[in-house]
Design a protein around this motif. Structure first.
Motif, mmCIF file in Angstrom:
data_model
loop_
_atom_site.group_PDB
_atom_site.id
_atom_site.type_symbol
_atom_site.label_atom_id
_atom_site.label_comp_id
_atom_site.label_asym_id
_atom_site.label_seq_id
_atom_site.Cartn_x
_atom_site.Cartn_y
_atom_site.Cartn_z
ATOM 1 N N GLU A 309 -25.895 -11.089 10.176
ATOM 2 C CA GLU A 309 -26.028 -11.560 11.552
ATOM 3 C C GLU A 309 -25.557 -13.011 11.641
ATOM 4 O O GLU A 309 -25.966 -13.856 10.838
ATOM 5 C CB GLU A 309 -27.480 -11.460 12.017
ATOM 6 C CG GLU A 309 -27.957 -10.027 12.145
ATOM 7 C CD GLU A 309 -29.445 -9.900 12.388
ATOM 8 O OE1 GLU A 309 -29.850 -9.023 13.171
ATOM 9 O OE2 GLU A 309 -30.215 -10.681 11.783
ATOM 10 N N PHE A 310 -24.695 -13.254 12.606
ATOM 11 C CA PHE A 310 -24.209 -14.604 12.879
ATOM 12 C C PHE A 310 -24.761 -15.058 14.221
ATOM 13 O O PHE A 310 -24.659 -14.342 15.221
ATOM 14 C CB PHE A 310 -22.678 -14.640 12.906
ATOM 15 C CG PHE A 310 -22.116 -15.950 13.366
ATOM 16 C CD1 PHE A 310 -22.230 -17.091 12.587
ATOM 17 C CD2 PHE A 310 -21.479 -16.062 14.601
ATOM 18 C CE1 PHE A 310 -21.719 -18.312 13.019
ATOM 19 C CE2 PHE A 310 -20.968 -17.271 15.040
ATOM 20 C CZ PHE A 310 -21.091 -18.396 14.241
ATOM 21 N N TYR A 311 -25.363 -16.242 14.221
ATOM 22 C CA TYR A 311 -25.968 -16.793 15.436
ATOM 23 C C TYR A 311 -25.178 -17.998 15.915
ATOM 24 O O TYR A 311 -24.807 -18.866 15.127
ATOM 25 C CB TYR A 311 -27.410 -17.251 15.168
ATOM 26 C CG TYR A 311 -28.353 -16.138 14.861
ATOM 27 C CD1 TYR A 311 -29.073 -15.516 15.863
ATOM 28 C CD2 TYR A 311 -28.519 -15.693 13.553
ATOM 29 C CE1 TYR A 311 -29.942 -14.487 15.577
ATOM 30 C CE2 TYR A 311 -29.381 -14.665 13.258
ATOM 31 C CZ TYR A 311 -30.088 -14.065 14.281
ATOM 32 O OH TYR A 311 -30.941 -13.035 13.991
ATOM 33 N N TYR A 312 -24.961 -18.036 17.219
ATOM 34 C CA TYR A 312 -24.396 -19.227 17.834
ATOM 35 C C TYR A 312 -25.067 -19.405 19.193
ATOM 36 O O TYR A 312 -24.886 -18.581 20.091
ATOM 37 C CB TYR A 312 -22.872 -19.106 18.007
ATOM 38 C CG TYR A 312 -22.209 -20.414 18.381
ATOM 39 C CD1 TYR A 312 -21.583 -21.200 17.415
ATOM 40 C CD2 TYR A 312 -22.229 -20.883 19.692
ATOM 41 C CE1 TYR A 312 -20.982 -22.414 17.756
ATOM 42 C CE2 TYR A 312 -21.640 -22.091 20.035
ATOM 43 C CZ TYR A 312 -21.014 -22.848 19.059
ATOM 44 O OH TYR A 312 -20.429 -24.048 19.403
ATOM 45 N N THR A 313 -25.859 -20.453 19.325
ATOM 46 C CA THR A 313 -26.522 -20.746 20.609
ATOM 47 C C THR A 313 -26.340 -22.221 20.973
ATOM 48 O O THR A 313 -27.143 -22.776 21.719
ATOM 49 C CB THR A 313 -28.023 -20.419 20.547
ATOM 50 O OG1 THR A 313 -28.651 -21.245 19.546
ATOM 51 C CG2 THR A 313 -28.253 -18.964 20.220
ATOM 52 N N LYS A 314 -25.274 -22.816 20.484
ATOM 53 C CA LYS A 314 -25.097 -24.259 20.644
ATOM 54 C C LYS A 314 -24.518 -24.648 21.996
ATOM 55 O O LYS A 314 -24.789 -25.731 22.514
ATOM 56 C CB LYS A 314 -24.188 -24.772 19.519
ATOM 57 C CG LYS A 314 -24.097 -26.288 19.430
ATOM 58 C CD LYS A 314 -23.189 -26.704 18.282
ATOM 59 C CE LYS A 314 -23.037 -28.224 18.232
ATOM 60 N NZ LYS A 314 -22.081 -28.655 17.190
ATOM 61 N N TYR A 315 -23.742 -23.769 22.631
ATOM 62 C CA TYR A 315 -23.018 -24.160 23.841
ATOM 63 C C TYR A 315 -23.912 -24.173 25.078
ATOM 64 O O TYR A 315 -23.969 -25.158 25.809
ATOM 65 C CB TYR A 315 -21.833 -23.217 24.056
ATOM 66 C CG TYR A 315 -21.015 -23.578 25.276
ATOM 67 C CD1 TYR A 315 -20.508 -24.863 25.457
ATOM 68 C CD2 TYR A 315 -20.760 -22.629 26.261
ATOM 69 C CE1 TYR A 315 -19.762 -25.196 26.579
ATOM 70 C CE2 TYR A 315 -20.008 -22.950 27.379
ATOM 71 C CZ TYR A 315 -19.524 -24.229 27.542
ATOM 72 O OH TYR A 315 -18.800 -24.551 28.655
ATOM 73 N N GLN A 316 -24.588 -23.064 25.374
ATOM 74 C CA GLN A 316 -25.534 -22.958 26.485
ATOM 75 C C GLN A 316 -24.900 -23.284 27.840
ATOM 76 O O GLN A 316 -25.483 -23.984 28.678
ATOM 77 C CB GLN A 316 -26.770 -23.829 26.228
ATOM 78 C CG GLN A 316 -27.471 -23.474 24.925
ATOM 79 C CD GLN A 316 -28.822 -24.122 24.746
ATOM 80 O OE1 GLN A 316 -29.396 -24.670 25.683
ATOM 81 N NE2 GLN A 316 -29.341 -24.056 23.535
ATOM 82 N N ILE A 389 -28.244 -23.628 17.759
ATOM 83 C CA ILE A 389 -28.207 -23.216 16.355
ATOM 84 C C ILE A 389 -26.888 -22.529 16.036
ATOM 85 O O ILE A 389 -26.351 -21.775 16.843
ATOM 86 C CB ILE A 389 -29.372 -22.231 16.066
ATOM 87 C CG1 ILE A 389 -30.716 -22.902 16.335
ATOM 88 C CG2 ILE A 389 -29.325 -21.712 14.640
ATOM 89 C CD1 ILE A 389 -31.859 -21.918 16.466
ATOM 90 N N ILE A 390 -26.382 -22.800 14.846
ATOM 91 C CA ILE A 390 -25.340 -21.988 14.222
ATOM 92 C C ILE A 390 -25.955 -21.443 12.940
ATOM 93 O O ILE A 390 -26.362 -22.219 12.067
ATOM 94 C CB ILE A 390 -24.074 -22.797 13.912
ATOM 95 C CG1 ILE A 390 -23.502 -23.418 15.188
ATOM 96 C CG2 ILE A 390 -23.031 -21.915 13.240
ATOM 97 C CD1 ILE A 390 -22.323 -24.328 14.928
ATOM 98 N N GLY A 391 -26.065 -20.125 12.833
ATOM 99 C CA GLY A 391 -26.800 -19.567 11.705
ATOM 100 C C GLY A 391 -26.177 -18.316 11.136
ATOM 101 O O GLY A 391 -25.397 -17.610 11.795
ATOM 102 N N HIS A 392 -26.540 -18.041 9.890
ATOM 103 C CA HIS A 392 -26.105 -16.845 9.168
ATOM 104 C C HIS A 392 -27.333 -16.197 8.532
ATOM 105 O O HIS A 392 -28.175 -16.889 7.951
ATOM 106 C CB HIS A 392 -25.090 -17.185 8.074
ATOM 107 C CG HIS A 392 -23.918 -17.989 8.556
ATOM 108 N ND1 HIS A 392 -22.733 -17.409 8.951
ATOM 109 C CD2 HIS A 392 -23.761 -19.336 8.711
ATOM 110 C CE1 HIS A 392 -21.892 -18.365 9.326
ATOM 111 N NE2 HIS A 392 -22.484 -19.539 9.193
ATOM 112 N N HIS A 393 -27.405 -14.888 8.641
ATOM 113 C CA HIS A 393 -28.523 -14.163 8.032
ATOM 114 C C HIS A 393 -27.991 -12.921 7.329
ATOM 115 O O HIS A 393 -27.202 -12.162 7.893
ATOM 116 C CB HIS A 393 -29.556 -13.756 9.078
ATOM 117 C CG HIS A 393 -30.603 -12.816 8.547
ATOM 118 N ND1 HIS A 393 -31.659 -13.246 7.774
ATOM 119 C CD2 HIS A 393 -30.737 -11.458 8.651
ATOM 120 C CE1 HIS A 393 -32.405 -12.209 7.443
ATOM 121 N NE2 HIS A 393 -31.865 -11.114 7.953
#
Length: 475
Positions: A309-316, A389-393
């Motif tokens: 899973e790749f997360y990107y919630t930085k822009y909003q 957040i920019i994340g990797h799981h």
């Protein structure tokens, strides 16, 4: 609230009295946990339905459940579970689940407190749902939902699924007695027997309740209509709710593509959170969760499940919600508009936070959605202090040597706080959970190793051991 729970208990025991022809199973477990810090590592407490205390101690869990039977057109199931812990943060007994469910054909009604169903065999960091992950405690209410129902005339190629629910939030939050509305609609297209395309929209709204300074918030039946359609507030609403929408609205847009092989499934999903119109019309791109999953139908393989899973919630949708309008823009505006003199940009979505409902998308201090959205104290109130957040799981599950089930979770994130309070902190969190292969014992032994390394949380190492037993009370 108490009357509601008593009614559930009475209904549950009435089914128990008639339940000699149905299986009643029990789960019982005793866990001990310790770490090198006063708090436990991230994956030791996350996505555990709010039952695990964030400190060293012990936890006792007990549950009784009866599944549906197929002997009647309308089928019933019920369950009750609770947990109690002795821990350094304090001691507590928690009612986890108390529910009665009725099923007729492809419709189901859940009444009470019930956990969300597990998705992706437990390896997803959000249980496949960015907005409600299973990270927090359950809330009481009702949920009318369906399985996928074929649309007539499409030969099973197109089907739809829905839910309609209302709950109460029972924690001692900044706004007391908050009501919670939820609905969703999903469409599934099956162009080939091995392919599925699922797309949908899910909506949540916090509303009503008693604000400590603004008083009782609108909670009438007509206000419920405004909540359903996300309309602006009427009489008694705050200025913000009158300008925008009554209550705190959020949700997700969802796309999933499945490839169904004979002995495995491949899946891709994209989960897009939204807080307002800028999220629903994709101005928040590229924010969201992007996931790839492999699941085998043989749980005894060394690797039966893998997820990334790749997360990107930085822009909003950008850093600002509005700005001063230019003279040319003002000339085109209505002088009576609330936004006269301002140009609405729609940015600064500030996921899981809200002005009036100051605790935001949290319950008992824990985020209801993705555990990567970090709660913390701000102005002496629990809020989401990290949602950019920019994340990797990576999650892996399987059975070593065909005797030893295990689950491995590895997560790395770059955390940027919020637009109002920026920071830059890297974080790694990992977990290895193993069920020991002692088959002759009357109980199961599960162990867990957990670690946090980075700057968002203190460097921390933890260990858990869990003794559990499952069985049938009534057959």
């Amino acid at each position: 609230m108490r009357i509601f729970l008593v009614c559930i208990l009475v209904t549950l025991f009435s089914f128990s009295g008639q339940g000699q022809k149905r299986d009643v199973v029990y789960n019982a477990s005793l866990s001990g946990f310790a770490s090198t810090q006063k708090t436990l590592p991230f994956w030791a407490v996350s996505n555990r339905h709010g039952l695990m205390p964030n400190g060293n101690g012990t936890l006792l869990e007990l549950g009784f459940y009866s599944d549906f039977t197929n002997k009647h057109k309308i089928q019933f199931a019920y369950g009750v579970s609770a947990g109690g812990y002795l821990s350094s943060p304090g001691n507590k007994i928690i009612l986890d689940q108390l529910f009665v469910s009725a099923r007729w054909r492809k419709l189901r009604l859940d009444l009470g407190m019930i956990q969300p169903e597990e998705e992706y065999n437990g390896v997803s960091s959000t249980n496949g749902d960015f907005v409600r992950s299973g990270n927090s405690r359950t809330f009481p209410g009702y949920n009318l939902r369906s399985d996928f129902i074929d649309i007539p005339g499409t030969k099973g190629i197109i089907a739809f699924q829905f839910n309609w629910a209302d709950y109460m939030m029972t924690d001692n939050s900044y706004v007391k007695d908050i009501r919670l509305h939820n609905k969703s609609l999903y469409v599934k297209i099956t162009p080939h027997r091995r392919w599925e395309i699922i797309a949908g929209l899910e909506h949540w709204a916090q509303w009503a309740g008693k604000h400590p300074t603004l008083g009782k918030q609108p909670g009438s039946f007509s206000d419920y209509g405004r909540i359903i359609f996300a309309d602006g507030g009427g009489a008694g609403a705050t200025t913000s709710d009158s300008i925008n929408a009554l209550g705190n609205h959020l949700g997700r847009e969802y796309l999933r593509i499945n490839y169904l092989a004979g002995n495995y499934i491949l899946s891709f999903y994209h989960d897009i959170p939204f807080e307002d119109g800028s999220g629903t019309d994709f101005r928040s791109f590229p924010d969201g969760t992007y996931c790839f999953y492999y699941g085998s139908k043989n749980p005894q393989q060394w690797i039966s499940d893998v997820i990334y899973e790749f997360y990107y919630t930085k822009y909003q949708s950008g850093s600002r919600h509005d700005r001063p309008a230019t003279p040319e823009e003002i000339a085109k505006q209505d002088p009576n508009s609330h936004f006269y003199g301002r140009k609405v940009l729609g940015g600064c979505d500030n996921y899981f936070n809200n002005g009036e409902y100051a605790n935001g998308w949290t319950l008992y201090g824990q985020v209801i959605g993705s555990p990567f959205m970090t709660p913390g104290l701000s102005d002496n109130l629990t809020r989401i202090i990290n949602n950019r957040i920019i994340g990797h799981h990576i999650g892996i599950k399987g059975m070593a040597w065909q005797t030893t089930p295990y689950k491995l979770l590895l997560s790395y994130s770059k955390n940027y706080g919020t637009y109002g309070n920026k920071f830059n902190k890297d974080q790694f969190s990992g977990a290895l959970e193993v069920t020991l292969p002692f088959r002759k014992l009357p109980f199961t032994i599960e162990t867990g190793l957990y670690s946090d390394l980075g700057k968002l949380f203190k460097n921390n190492f933890g260990f858990t051991i869990k003794l559990s037993r499952k069985g049938k009370l009534i057959k």
